[in-house]
Scaffold this motif. Structure first.
Motif, PDB file in Angstrom:
ATOM      1  N   LEU A   1       0.826  -1.210   0.000  1.00 31.35           N
ATOM      2  CA  LEU A   1       0.000   0.000   0.000  1.00 31.35           C
ATOM      3  C   LEU A   1       0.856   1.254   0.000  1.00 31.35           C
ATOM      4  O   LEU A   1       0.555   2.235  -0.687  1.00 31.35           O
ATOM      5  CB  LEU A   1      -0.909   0.001   1.236  1.00 31.35           C
ATOM      6  N   SER A   2       1.926   1.225   0.795  1.00 31.28           N
ATOM      7  CA  SER A   2       2.829   2.369   0.878  1.00 31.28           C
ATOM      8  C   SER A   2       3.417   2.692  -0.490  1.00 31.28           C
ATOM      9  O   SER A   2       3.425   3.851  -0.924  1.00 31.28           O
ATOM     10  CB  SER A   2       3.948   2.065   1.881  1.00 31.28           C
ATOM     11  N   ILE A   3       3.902   1.665  -1.188  1.00 36.19           N
ATOM     12  CA  ILE A   3       4.500   1.863  -2.510  1.00 36.19           C
ATOM     13  C   ILE A   3       3.444   2.300  -3.510  1.00 36.19           C
ATOM     14  O   ILE A   3       3.674   3.169  -4.356  1.00 36.19           O
ATOM     15  CB  ILE A   3       5.207   0.568  -2.962  1.00 36.19           C
TER      16      ILE A   3
ATOM     17  N   ALA B   1       2.671   5.916  -2.894  1.00 39.27           N
ATOM     18  CA  ALA B   1       3.833   6.736  -3.266  1.00 39.27           C
ATOM     19  C   ALA B   1       3.951   6.877  -4.784  1.00 39.27           C
ATOM     20  O   ALA B   1       4.290   7.956  -5.288  1.00 39.27           O
ATOM     21  CB  ALA B   1       5.106   6.122  -2.684  1.00 39.27           C
ATOM     22  N   ILE B   2       3.668   5.794  -5.519  1.00 40.73           N
ATOM     23  CA  ILE B   2       3.687   5.873  -6.984  1.00 40.73           C
ATOM     24  C   ILE B   2       2.562   6.780  -7.471  1.00 40.73           C
ATOM     25  O   ILE B   2       2.723   7.545  -8.431  1.00 40.73           O
ATOM     26  CB  ILE B   2       3.573   4.466  -7.605  1.00 40.73           C
TER      27      ILE B   2
ATOM     28  N   HIS C   1       4.311   7.467   5.010  1.00 41.28           N
ATOM     29  CA  HIS C   1       4.627   8.772   4.434  1.00 41.28           C
ATOM     30  C   HIS C   1       3.309   9.500   4.212  1.00 41.28           C
ATOM     31  O   HIS C   1       2.223   8.943   4.451  1.00 41.28           O
ATOM     32  CB  HIS C   1       5.406   8.613   3.121  1.00 41.28           C
ATOM     33  N   GLY C   2       3.374  10.736   3.777  1.00 43.88           N
ATOM     34  CA  GLY C   2       2.162  11.532   3.633  1.00 43.88           C
ATOM     35  C   GLY C   2       1.142  10.942   2.681  1.00 43.88           C
ATOM     36  O   GLY C   2      -0.067  11.009   2.920  1.00 43.88           O
TER      37      GLY C   2
ATOM     38  N   LEU D   1      -4.054   9.136   1.399  1.00 49.24           N
ATOM     39  CA  LEU D   1      -4.737   8.435   0.312  1.00 49.24           C
ATOM     40  C   LEU D   1      -5.320   7.071   0.678  1.00 49.24           C
ATOM     41  O   LEU D   1      -6.251   6.617   0.015  1.00 49.24           O
ATOM     42  CB  LEU D   1      -3.788   8.259  -0.871  1.00 49.24           C
ATOM     43  N   GLU D   2      -4.787   6.417   1.680  1.00 52.21           N
ATOM     44  CA  GLU D   2      -5.335   5.112   2.068  1.00 52.21           C
ATOM     45  C   GLU D   2      -6.447   5.328   3.099  1.00 52.21           C
ATOM     46  O   GLU D   2      -6.182   5.744   4.232  1.00 52.21           O
ATOM     47  CB  GLU D   2      -4.237   4.209   2.647  1.00 52.21           C
TER      48      GLU D   2
END
Length: 285
Positions: free
Chosen positions: A79-81, A84-85, A143-144, A149-150
């Motif tokens: 989810l983080s990646i 971030a993308i 991260h932000g 966004l999640e």
């Protein structure tokens, strides 16, 4: 050439070379990507990404199976990646879009917070008197972009990652108050709606992602579907990233439909649920 990521890199480079309008992501090399992993709080994967020579172009077309090959098995890290993308898509792969240091501002909008690096989030924790817990975010993938966004990432998720015990109710309440102030009213509402939705499952910080096991009965169907639309395998669907671009203005909630592997799952004929493209969420740690 045995490494599938090296083959993918060569294919994408060939496509870029023959294109009349190269994509901005092609300007970001694999060394930049290793620094980006630091920024999003996942430095533990730098060796794997470096060995695979994952560059900006590959990030844009990264699939779930690519991540699994890179030994990224944590659902939270997927989810983080993914988030971030998405932020990179929205900022047209600007290599300097993530904010690493605090500015002079005292109030933050979601469009600013969504660009915060992992280090910037830790600085925020120090500013709200939670400095002793800030180091726990190293290697967490927070991260932000993930925070904003999640929709299932909330103050409870953050408290668990910070290792704040449940019995410290006053401290958790303090974190919740500051977290809600940070994400803003719109994000609070989005997160609340997801929490109250039927079938809601809290975000697990220990869940793993495993490759989907296909039986003979649905293998042909799956292969046909892949041939028809390969983009469904992408960690962050390209259309979702493009849909969120609105001139220079960041609209964090314009493309949430492609950002949650759990919420975007399709029912499996056998009664299981498929998540993360080709991956299957396994709730066991």
């Amino acid at each position: 050439m045995k490494n599938p990521l090296h083959r993918k890199k060569l294919q994408l480079a060939t496509k870029t070379f023959s294109s009349k309008q190269p994509e901005k992501s092609a300007e970001l090399d694999y060394i930049w990507v290793t620094r980006w992993l630091d920024d999003i709080g996942l430095p533990q994967y730098k060796d794997q990404f470096n060995e695979g020579r994952v560059d900006g172009k590959m990030l844009q077309y990264l699939t779930v199976n690519d991540l699994l090959f890179l030994k990224v098995t944590s659902q939270l890290h997927h989810l983080s990646i993914k988030c971030a993308i998405h932020v990179l898509h929205v900022n047209k792969f600007n290599p300097y879009c993530l904010k690493r240091r605090p500015g002079t501002e005292s109030q933050f909008s979601p469009s600013e917070v969504v660009q915060w690096s992992n280090h910037r989030v830790m600085e925020w924790l120090r500013s709200v008197d939670l400095a002793e817990y800030a180091p726990n975010l190293r290697g967490s993938g927070v991260h932000g972009g993930l925070i904003i966004l999640e929709p299932r990432f909330n103050s409870d998720s953050l408290a668990m990652l910070l290792n704040i015990p449940p019995q410290k109710t006053l401290l958790r309440r303090h974190l919740t108050t500051n977290f809600d102030s940070l994400v803003g009213a719109q994000a609070q509402q989005e997160k609340r709606e997801y929490t109250e939705a039927a079938g809601y499952a809290p975000l697990s910080i220990t869940a793993k992602v495993k490759p989907k096991k296909l039986g003979f009965s649905n293998l042909a169907t799956h292969l046909r579907r892949r041939r028809q639309d390969e983009s469904t395998d992408y960690v962050c669907p390209i259309e979702a990233g493009q849909a969120a671009v609105n001139g220079a203005e960041m609209r964090p909630y314009a493309a949430l439909g492609g950002l949650s592997p759990i919420l975007d799952r399709e029912p499996d004929p056998c009664g299981e649920q498929v998540g993360l493209g080709d991956g299957r969420a396994d709730p066991s740690p």
